[in-house]
Enzyme design. Structure first.
Site, PDB file in Angstrom:
ATOM      1  CG  ASP A 158      -2.229   0.544   1.037  1.00  0.00           C
ATOM      2  OD1 ASP A 158      -2.450   1.822   0.838  1.00  0.00           O
ATOM      3  OD2 ASP A 158      -3.245  -0.398   0.936  1.00  0.00           O
ATOM      4  CG  HIS A 211      -5.438   3.812   1.187  1.00  0.00           C
ATOM      5  ND1 HIS A 211      -5.071   2.265   0.875  1.00  0.00           N
ATOM      6  CD2 HIS A 211      -6.780   3.732   0.724  1.00  0.00           C
ATOM      7  CE1 HIS A 211      -6.120   1.845   0.405  1.00  0.00           C
ATOM      8  NE2 HIS A 211      -7.056   2.407   0.392  1.00  0.00           N
ATOM      9  CB  SER A 404      -9.394   0.076   0.459  1.00  0.00           C
ATOM     10  OG  SER A 404      -8.855   0.453  -0.747  1.00  0.00           O
TER      11      SER A 404
END
Length: 584
Positions: A158, A211, A404
């Site tokens: 990520d 994120h 996600s």
């Protein structure tokens, strides 16, 4: 004619014969300056093996930037002329180094999610907010049986993660469980098993986007919330954090492939059994031709359970992204609890959740998980928390939506499964996940959502961990044959299609089964009162042949004609964390 003659005489007197000669040559049309060379761009060059790919790039004068051994390729800087020269070799494939992005979405003005409305720019909370998600999938009942993901390595590819945050750095006992951090962008590794000095630890990249930290918290946050639960689904899982996406949530195919290569090479060293890929890009080739998909398929073959997001480009059919379109892996869509976690009758499928089938006819996603208004770890100084400060919960928690987050939930469930039974193969894990899932049904028992939207249904951690099903996933598929490339061996590669097809009226159905088309609905109970027939035959694969066509043909979105030609040379779409969407 007199004016030019007069000027030449003046030049002759002032500059002399040599200057006059130069002027005459110029006036007659001197050779134009050579046009500037086209700047080289990034490509992926794939050969019979890594050495051939690297050697071929050197021979045409290109610059190799990265080795992608997992797919026998290199990333290279090449001019158009060098690309053309390489493409003359039939044993090479030259592919644009596409971009990828994360798959997280934004929130609505409602806030909520079990923990109340967002903190309005950093309001301090006396307790960690209730993250809700573990209860929605039944994880506390698994913890009660002393199954918490201990000893199972989960690799998160990520935007990096803030590894020092409470709940991420340590497990429930307060012991550090981040085993390694790898920066695939800068090609650096911090191995905590071998030992990392304080000075080197200070150089570890921060998650400036946010994120990766959020997804990691969903998987494994060990901190106790206001409700008395752990914040993540597998609070004792080991973590390997891999940075492949930049500070804006985007990255290149090559960087993500390098990240997967690192995970596969180090799976035994760090005990990696699960790979979380909360990222996506639009597919523009058959699944077996895409280089990122090839890396994902190799990871699956090496015994790693790959959990990929469906993408946030729903609700339209055929919107599953790369690498979620790989038939072997576990692809996850998103549902929402309607901000009423204790009431299941109003749960619904998130409108942004990408839906199947894939162009090869496979049902996707395999299942869905909570992905609406999810609260998880994220520092208030990150990009997402700064831009959307109304969704902050104190300084270290944030609320956002997306497949996600749903993907992180399922990765956590897989860690629980593998702690309970380490002998499970990736196919076994997929089978038990699907068998244990609970489809959304209407009051009359019919499916509330199509199989192309919800797959087998909502993940159930307890039934997945303690179930006994096997042999029901990826039947009829041979991964080794699928990974072969033309001319690589005496055995020809074999590729596959699924059961999905399309009627002339645009609806979708499953060949050999009673398909229910593609219909939207909302607000139905997710329960276990519906049993799929024939043991998930819709998950089977069949050999691909040129004779297999969609009814009435299939046109790629944006006008691209779908065919079995080589990978397009003009692939420039972004590979990144899933796009930001409103909370649901």
């Amino acid at each position: 004619m007199r004016q030019p003659t007069h000027r030449l005489e003046i030049v002759l007197r002032s500059l002399g014969l040599a200057a006059l000669a130069l002027l005459l040559v110029t006036a007659a049309g001197a050779p134009a300056a050579p046009a500037p060379e086209t700047a080289p761009e990034s490509f992926i060059v794939q050969g019979r093996d890594l050495a051939q790919a690297a050697r071929s790039v050197r021979e045409v004068g290109g610059e190799t930037t990265d080795e992608l051994g997992i797919i026998d390729a290199v990333a290279a800087r090449l001019t158009p002329e060098q690309v053309a020269a390489l493409r003359e070799d039939p044993t090479l494939r030259v592919l644009e180094n596409r971009a990828t992005e994360v798959t997280g979405k934004k929130t609505s003005t409602d806030g909520g999610g079990g923990g109340g409305k967002g903190g309005g720019g950093g309001t301090e909370f006396p307790e960690i907010p209730d993250t809700v998600v573990p209860r929605l999938v039944g994880a506390p009942a698994v913890w009660a049986q002393n199954v918490t993901g201990a000893g199972v390595g989960v690799a998160v590819v990520d935007t990096a993660a803030k590894w020092t945050l409470p709940g991420i750095k340590e497990d429930r006992a307060g012991l550090q469980r981040v085993l390694a951090i790898h920066d695939a962008i800068e090609n650096r590794t911090w191995d905590f098993v071998a030992g990392v000095s304080r000075k080197k630890a200070d150089e570890i990249p921060a998650d400036l986007y946010g994120h990766g930290t959020h997804v990691t918290g969903v998987i494994a946050n060990s901190a106790l919330t206001a409700a008395g639960d752990h914040g993540g689904v597998a609070p004792d899982a080991d973590l390997v954090l891999v940075r492949a996406l930049g500070d804006d949530g985007s990255g290149s195919y090559a960087t993500v492939i390098k990240a997967i290569d690192f995970v596969v090479k180090n799976k035994d060293l760090f005990g990696i059994r699960v790979l979380n890929l909360s990222l996506s890009a639009p597919p523009q080739s058959f699944y077996w031709e895409d280089p990122l998909n090839q890396a994902v398929m190799e990871a699956w073959r090496q015994g790693i359970v790959v959990v990929a997001s469906a993408g946030n480009t729903g609700p339209d059919p055929m919107s599953i992204g790369v690498p979620g379109n790989v038939p072997y892996v576990v692809t996850v869509g998103a549902m929402s609890d309607a901000v009423t976690p204790e009431t299941g009758t109003d749960d619904f499928l998130a409108s942004f959740s990408s839906a199947g089938p894939t162009v090869e006819g496979f049902v996707k996603p395999e299942l869905v998980a909570p992905g609406g208004h999810v609260i998880s770890n994220m520092q208030s100084s990150t990009h997402l928390a700064t831009v959307h400060s109304e969704y902050q919960f104190g300084d270290q928690y944030f609320q956002m939506s997306g497949t996600s987050q749903a993907t992180g939930v399922v990765s956590g469930v897989v860690a629980l499964m593998l702690e309970h039974d380490p002998t499970l193969s990736p196919d076994d894990v997929k089978c038990r996940l699907m068998t244990a899932s609970r489809p959304a049904v209407a009051a009359d028992g019919t499916l509330a959502y199509s199989v192309f939207q919800q797959g087998a249904g909502l993940v159930d951690a307890y039934d997945a961990v303690f179930g006994t099903a096997s042999g029901c996933a990826n039947r009829g598929l041979d991964l080794a044959l699928d990974l072969l490339r033309e001319g690589e061996s005496l055995v020809a590669p074999v590729h596959y299609r699924g059961r999905a097809n399309r009627l002339p009226d645009g609806s979708y159905y499953l060949e050999g089964l009673d398909g229910d088309g593609f219909m939207w609905s909302d607000g139905y109970l997710w329960n276990d009162g519906f049993m799929w027939s024939d043991g998930y035959l819709w998950n089977d694969g069949f050999m691909w042949s040129d004779g297999y066509l969609w009814n009435d043909g299939f046109m790629w979105s944006d006008g691209y004609l779908w065919s079995d030609v080589k990978f397009k040379a003009d692939l420039t779409e972004a590979m990144s964390a899933n796009v930001w969407v409103d909370q649901e």
